[in-house]
Scaffold this active site. Structure first.
Site, PDB file in Angstrom:
ATOM      1  N   LYS A  40       0.783  -1.075  -0.066  1.00  0.00           N
ATOM      2  CA  LYS A  40       0.026  -0.065   0.041  1.00  0.00           C
ATOM      3  C   LYS A  40       1.141   1.239  -0.250  1.00  0.00           C
ATOM      4  O   LYS A  40       1.667   1.432   1.034  1.00  0.00           O
ATOM      5  CB  LYS A  40      -0.893   0.078   1.381  1.00  0.00           C
ATOM      6  CG  LYS A  40      -1.817   1.179   1.093  1.00  0.00           C
ATOM      7  CD  LYS A  40      -2.567   1.357   2.524  1.00  0.00           C
ATOM      8  CE  LYS A  40      -3.253   2.766   2.520  1.00  0.00           C
ATOM      9  NZ  LYS A  40      -3.825   3.032   3.887  1.00  0.00           N
ATOM     10  N   GLY A  71      -8.432   9.324   9.629  1.00  0.00           N
ATOM     11  CA  GLY A  71      -8.925   9.537  10.982  1.00  0.00           C
ATOM     12  C   GLY A  71      -9.694  10.346  11.186  1.00  0.00           C
ATOM     13  O   GLY A  71     -10.098  10.869  12.484  1.00  0.00           O
ATOM     14  N   ALA A 107      -9.828   5.771   4.235  1.00  0.00           N
ATOM     15  CA  ALA A 107      -9.575   6.683   5.170  1.00  0.00           C
ATOM     16  C   ALA A 107     -10.981   7.600   5.064  1.00  0.00           C
ATOM     17  O   ALA A 107     -11.884   7.836   4.073  1.00  0.00           O
ATOM     18  CB  ALA A 107      -8.672   7.653   4.585  1.00  0.00           C
ATOM     19  N   GLY A 108     -11.329   8.016   6.575  1.00  0.00           N
ATOM     20  CA  GLY A 108     -12.177   9.002   6.740  1.00  0.00           C
ATOM     21  C   GLY A 108     -13.543   8.278   7.123  1.00  0.00           C
ATOM     22  O   GLY A 108     -14.661   9.020   7.963  1.00  0.00           O
ATOM     23  N   ASN A 158      -9.639   1.761   9.723  1.00  0.00           N
ATOM     24  CA  ASN A 158      -8.891   1.604  10.884  1.00  0.00           C
ATOM     25  C   ASN A 158      -9.418   2.292  12.186  1.00  0.00           C
ATOM     26  O   ASN A 158      -9.923   1.734  13.030  1.00  0.00           O
ATOM     27  CB  ASN A 158      -7.567   1.980  10.676  1.00  0.00           C
ATOM     28  CG  ASN A 158      -6.393   1.838  12.035  1.00  0.00           C
ATOM     29  OD1 ASN A 158      -5.172   2.027  11.616  1.00  0.00           O
ATOM     30  ND2 ASN A 158      -6.868   1.186  12.761  1.00  0.00           N
TER      31      ASN A 158
END
Length: 280
Positions: free
Chosen positions: A120, A181, A207-208, A229
């Site tokens: 990644k 995040g 993400a987000g 995550n």
């Protein structure tokens, strides 16, 4: 007998709809990150509850744990059932990301995934909003692809950049839903939809995402997978949140495959317009 037939049909459908990246098949369309958890045990419980197939780990975090002589998460997971996606998080330049990517492949070998060339790619020079560097990403991606890596680049949802990355041979495209995040969810549906429409590569929203409804929405617009995550790691009960995300991704995929009805301005009656009972 009927139950056995139903289970057989379900298994056939599941196999046919597996996520496929660079000729590698994966049962789950939910990918998990491993940072920000309170402890290793909490991360392991969340991964198990999510039923994720692909786990991404920052190469720099692995090297740091190793230097301290501590057991890292990578030493405690069952890599016979999971696929490691090393990432170049923390790299600010293309050259730096290339060096870290090479270390990532060595880590794959360490867990007996010699055939695993996945990486990644993250090149982030913006320390405030953590937005990826498009020029650095393209430069590093081209170099790594030419070296035989299966590159999954993390990008801002730019349809032109996504097409360029496809043209140089990347294995998937990972556009952000919103900054890393942030929990803002999917902020640029239009661009994400264009990327999904214009590429033959798997598009993984990364993400987000902060809630299961946002993960569901990502799948409904046609993303092949999502990577989550912080939403799990920073929730009050990460294991429960991981299971929620698993169900949301499955539901969103089924909704997309079912074919979503077109929206319209006027209402349409769901009752029949013929054969109505006449009332005098």
């Amino acid at each position: 007998m009927i139950k056995k037939i139903q289970e057989k049909v379900k298994n056939i459908i599941d196999i046919e709809d597996n996520l496929k990246i660079a000729n590698q098949k994966f049962e789950s369309r939910l990918m998990l990150g491993t940072g920000r958890y309170k402890n290793v045990q909490e991360a392991i419980r969340s991964i198990e509850a999510s039923k994720a197939s692909i786990i991404t780990v920052a190469v720099r975090r692995i090297q740091y744990s190793k230097s301290l002589g501590k057991s890292s998460l990578i030493d405690l997971l069952n890599w016979d059932k999971l696929w490691l996606l090393p990432n170049t998080a923390g790299c600010e330049t293309a050259d730096e990301a290339i060096r870290i990517a090479s270390l990532g492949i060595e880590i794959n070998k360490r867990i007996n995934q010699e055939q695993n060339k996945f990486i990644k790619l993250e090149v982030i020079s913006d320390s405030n909003y953590l937005l990826p560097d498009p020029i650095g990403t393209l430069k590093a991606a081209e170099y790594l692809v030419n070296k035989g890596f299966n590159v999954l680049p993390y990008i801002y949802p730019d349809p032109i950049l996504a097409k360029q990355l496809e043209d140089i041979g990347c294995s998937a495209i990972m556009p952000l839903g919103s900054p890393i995040g942030s929990g803002q969810g999917i902020r640029n549906t239009e661009n994400l939809s264009i990327i999904i429409e214009n590429t033959s590569l798997p598009v993984i929203i990364d993400a987000g995402i902060g809630t299961s409804s946002e993960a569901n929405k990502a799948m409904e617009i046609g993303a092949k997978a999502v990577l989550i995550n912080t939403a799990i790691a920073k929730s009050a009960e990460p294991r429960k949140m991981a299971e929620s995300m698993k169900l949301a991704v499955m539901s969103g995929r089924e909704c997309y495959l079912a074919g979503i009805m077109k929206k319209q301005i006027h209402g349409t009656s769901s009752s029949p317009e013929t054969g109505l009972l006449k009332i005098k």
